[in-house]
Motif scaffolding. Structure first.
Motif, PDB file in Angstrom:
ATOM      1  N   ILE A  25      66.466  55.024  27.343  1.00 34.58           N
ATOM      2  CA  ILE A  25      67.923  55.093  27.243  1.00 34.58           C
ATOM      3  C   ILE A  25      68.567  54.022  28.114  1.00 34.58           C
ATOM      4  O   ILE A  25      69.539  53.369  27.723  1.00 34.58           O
ATOM      5  CB  ILE A  25      68.418  56.498  27.650  1.00 34.58           C
ATOM      6  CG1 ILE A  25      67.933  57.533  26.638  1.00 34.58           C
ATOM      7  CG2 ILE A  25      69.934  56.529  27.754  1.00 34.58           C
ATOM      8  CD1 ILE A  25      68.246  58.959  27.026  1.00 34.58           C
ATOM      9  N   LYS A  53      76.255  61.656  28.991  1.00 31.20           N
ATOM     10  CA  LYS A  53      75.183  61.752  29.978  1.00 31.20           C
ATOM     11  C   LYS A  53      75.351  62.961  30.879  1.00 31.20           C
ATOM     12  O   LYS A  53      74.391  63.653  31.204  1.00 31.20           O
ATOM     13  CB  LYS A  53      75.151  60.466  30.804  1.00 31.20           C
ATOM     14  CG  LYS A  53      74.050  60.433  31.844  1.00 31.20           C
ATOM     15  CD  LYS A  53      74.067  59.115  32.578  1.00 31.20           C
ATOM     16  CE  LYS A  53      72.989  59.092  33.642  1.00 31.20           C
ATOM     17  NZ  LYS A  53      72.987  57.839  34.393  1.00 31.20           N
ATOM     18  N   ILE A 100      74.938  58.089  23.954  1.00 34.15           N
ATOM     19  CA  ILE A 100      74.273  58.991  24.893  1.00 34.15           C
ATOM     20  C   ILE A 100      74.869  58.838  26.278  1.00 34.15           C
ATOM     21  O   ILE A 100      75.012  59.796  27.022  1.00 34.15           O
ATOM     22  CB  ILE A 100      72.759  58.728  24.902  1.00 34.15           C
ATOM     23  CG1 ILE A 100      72.175  59.053  23.540  1.00 34.15           C
ATOM     24  CG2 ILE A 100      72.064  59.533  25.976  1.00 34.15           C
ATOM     25  CD1 ILE A 100      70.676  58.903  23.448  1.00 34.15           C
TER      26      ILE A 100
END
Length: 310
Positions: free
Chosen positions: A228, A240, A236
């Motif tokens: 990531i 988070k 994402i």
């Protein structure tokens, strides 16, 4: 004792038959289990009283069916050992014509094709010879590993280079492996004191299973976090705090390993507590550790190839 006395009576010239059964309380001190000669070097333990079964007042001793008899264990049964139904032949215990039908921690059912003097003998492996140089090397390697795990843990815990870098997985990898190696070191150091305590030995092996397995789970989590970080996925990153929070990662990192250990205990409760207080390798129970590790490695590999192809 189960014997087909009616068939014997029919085959007897007199048309009748009787069986005599005797149990000798202290006979195992005379007919010792060491008289059971085997090709492998094992420790032999008498697990039952010596019994005798005969057909008196008859010359017809042929059995139409095997005779079955149940022998109660007079000593604690070691599940790592093997049981043998034996009979006395002149000057030694032999197995010919006898077999174990059923066994548990309290008794064993034997079956023999003839009548004689019987007993139950357990064979266990003797203590392995120690290798001082190898033990010293193992001790040094574990201590060096503990030192470096401690340094790595302090580094990841105290040094934060970037607010966007999540060190939770790395810290927990170090914690899991540090505790596992420390427990392993103490266990092997005091193995002679721990081994007789079977419950304690099983608990220690379960903890080692959990700690090493959680280390692999955290390695997988770290691989995902690194991917990531490298890809810098905005969808994402924006979530988070919700998806990749420290609490959520801890749940995954430890609960997965805990579930595997609990399922293993439920399915094979006697699978823990080997000779070295680790998982027993017989009956395939070692796959309770190797299986999840292989799955983690396989998923990590597929995950890597999938995203490299995208």
């Amino acid at each position: 004792m189960e014997i087909n006395i009616f068939e014997i009576a029919k085959s007897s010239p007199s048309g009748s038959a009787a069986v005599t059964f005797m149990s000798y309380t202290m006979m195992e001190n005379l007919l010792k289990p060491d008289f059971f000669n085997t090709s492998n070097d094992t420790i032999k333990t008498m697990m039952s009283t010596v019994i005798s079964a005969t057909l008196p007042k008859t010359n017809y001793t042929k059995l139409t069916k095997p005779v079955n008899f149940t022998l109660k264990h007079i000593r604690e049964f070691d599940h790592s050992g093997s049981l043998s139904c034996v009979y006395w032949n002149i000057s030694e215990w032999i197995v010919d014509g006898c077999a174990v039908l059923e066994t548990n921690s309290s008794y064993t059912v034997c079956s023999c094709v003839h009548l004689s003097t019987f007993a139950l003998i357990m064979q266990t492996r003797g203590p392995q010879k120690s290798d001082p140089p190898l033990e010293l090397l193992n001790l040094v390697c574990v201590i060096v590993g503990l030192v470096f795990f401690t340094l790595a843990l302090l580094t990841f815990a105290l040094c934060q280079w970037s607010p966007g870098v999540n060190n939770v997985a790395r810290i927990n990898i170090c914690i899991s492996l540090l505790l596992a190696h420390l427990l392993l070191l103490l266990t092997q150091k005091f193995l002679n004191l721990i081994r007789p305590q079977q419950v304690l030995c099983a608990v220690i092996s379960g903890l080692l299973h959990f700690l090493f397995l959680s280390g692999f789970v955290w390695m997988f989590i770290e691989a995902v976090l690194l991917f990531i970080c490298v890809k810098n996925l905005s969808q994402i990153s924006s979530k988070k705090r919700e998806v990749l929070s420290s609490g959520f990662l801890c749940v995954i990192g430890y609960v997965v390993a805990l579930v595997v250990v609990c399922v293993s205990v439920g399915l094979v409760p006697e699978g823990y507590g080997s000779e070295h207080c680790w998982i027993k390798i017989d009956q395939g129970f070692i796959w309770s550790f190797l299986g999840p590790v292989c799955v983690i490695l396989a998923v990590s590999s597929e995950y890597k190839h999938f995203h490299m192809g995208c």
